[in-house]
Design an enzyme around this catalytic site. Sequence first.
Site, PDB file in Angstrom:
ATOM      1  N   THR A  72       0.853  -1.171   0.059  1.00 31.77           N
ATOM      2  CA  THR A  72       0.019   0.076  -0.180  1.00 31.77           C
ATOM      3  C   THR A  72       1.094   1.302   0.088  1.00 31.77           C
ATOM      4  O   THR A  72       0.541   2.157  -0.697  1.00 31.77           O
ATOM      5  CB  THR A  72      -0.874   0.113   1.124  1.00 31.77           C
ATOM      6  OG1 THR A  72      -1.450  -1.250   1.411  1.00 31.77           O
ATOM      7  CG2 THR A  72      -2.368   1.013   0.933  1.00 31.77           C
ATOM      8  N   ARG A 115      -2.427   5.270   7.121  1.00 32.54           N
ATOM      9  CA  ARG A 115      -2.656   3.756   7.877  1.00 32.54           C
ATOM     10  C   ARG A 115      -2.618   3.943   9.260  1.00 32.54           C
ATOM     11  O   ARG A 115      -1.442   4.348   9.847  1.00 32.54           O
ATOM     12  CB  ARG A 115      -1.791   2.741   7.196  1.00 32.54           C
ATOM     13  CG  ARG A 115      -1.922   1.376   7.913  1.00 32.54           C
ATOM     14  CD  ARG A 115      -0.958   0.296   7.399  1.00 32.54           C
ATOM     15  NE  ARG A 115      -1.687  -0.157   6.008  1.00 32.54           N
ATOM     16  CZ  ARG A 115      -1.377  -0.995   5.296  1.00 32.54           C
ATOM     17  NH1 ARG A 115      -0.423  -1.793   5.708  1.00 32.54           N
ATOM     18  NH2 ARG A 115      -2.093  -1.352   4.129  1.00 32.54           N
TER      19      ARG A 115
END
Length: 337
Positions: free
Chosen positions: A83, A133
Site C-alpha cells: 500500500t 494507515r
Amino acid sequence: MLKPIKSITSYSQLYRLIKDIFRNFSNPFEGKDVISLDQFDKTSIIRLFKETEELKKSNPKELLEILKGKVAALVFFEPSTRTFSSNTAAFKRLGGQTIEHQNPLVTSSAVKGESIEDMAKMLEQYCDVIVMRHPIKGTLEKVAEAVEIPVINAGDGIGEHPTQALLDMFTIWEKFKKLNGLKGLMAGDMLNGRTVHSVIRGLSIFPGNTIYLLSPKELRLSREEFKLYSERGIKLIEIESTKDIPPDCNFWYWTRVQKERFSDKRVYERLKLSFILTKKLVNGKAGKNTLLMHPLPRVGEIETAVDADKRAVYLTTEPKNGMYVRMTLFKLILNNK
Ligand code: CP
C-alpha cells in the site's frame, strides 16, 4: 461521496455545499475522501474502473503532467509493503511528489504526544492529499473530519482497506467484465481482515453476488457484520471445511490470519494455518477461470507451488492493478485535467 457538513452556519459553507453538489455530477470523486467502500455506488465504481482501464493503456510520459506541482503525505502507523509503495509509485508516476512518514511513532512528533488531528492539520498546510494507515478502526474518519483536503484510508485496524478492495474488485471486473452475479470464496481471517470487510461491502453494492466464507469458528465475521452485510442482499454462506467449497467460483480470495490482532499468541499459533491454499486443492476444486487472489503478505497460507498457476494473480496482476487504481483515484480526486 460528499464530505459531510454537520450544519450550515455561514454563506461560505452554503456556497461550498452548492459547489459540491454541482461538481458531484461531473466528477463524483473530486475533493472527496476515501474512507469506506460504503461511500461508493455502482456508477462511481464503474467510472473508476473504466478510467483505470484507459489509464493502463496510456503513454507513461504523458501521465507525468497530471499531478505536476501536487504533493501527497503518506503516513503509515503500521508496516506496509504494497500500500505504501504503490501509493508512492502512483503519485510519482503522475508527476507529483510525496512526504513520507513510515513508522511515525518513532520519526514524527507523534512520539512527543502530538494528536493525530494536529498532525493532519499540519500536513494540510504542506500537501494536497493525505494517505494514512492506522491501527485503530475509525481513526481515518476523525482525520477526515479534522482537515479540508482529501484523506485516503490505507487501512484502519480491523476496519477497512478501501483501496485494496477497489483493486481486488477491478481485477475481478477486468477478468469477468461484471461485478454482479458472481460466486466467490473468501478464506482465512474474516473477523480481523480489513480487506475482507471492504471487499464484501463493495460486492454488496452489486446484485446477485454470493460469497462462501471459509474460516475457523473463532475467526468468522462478527455477528453484527454478518447481519449488516446480509441485509444488503449479498448472500454470505459460512463453511468450515474445504470440502464445502463449491465448484466454478469466479474467485478465491485467501487471507492471512492477522497475528497483530491477537492478544493471546497461543491462539494465533493454533489458528494461523487452519486453511492452506495448496496445489492439490486448486487442482481439485478451482474452476478453470477461477482467479486465485490474496491481498498479501502471505505467511504460509499459500503454497509457493501455486504461484506458477496461470490463475494466480496475487503476485502479479493484483499489485500492478493496485498502482493503476490508485493513480486513477488520485487523478479523479485531485481532478487535474
Ligand atoms: N495488501 C496490503 O495492504 O499489503 P501491505 O500491508 O504490504 O500494504
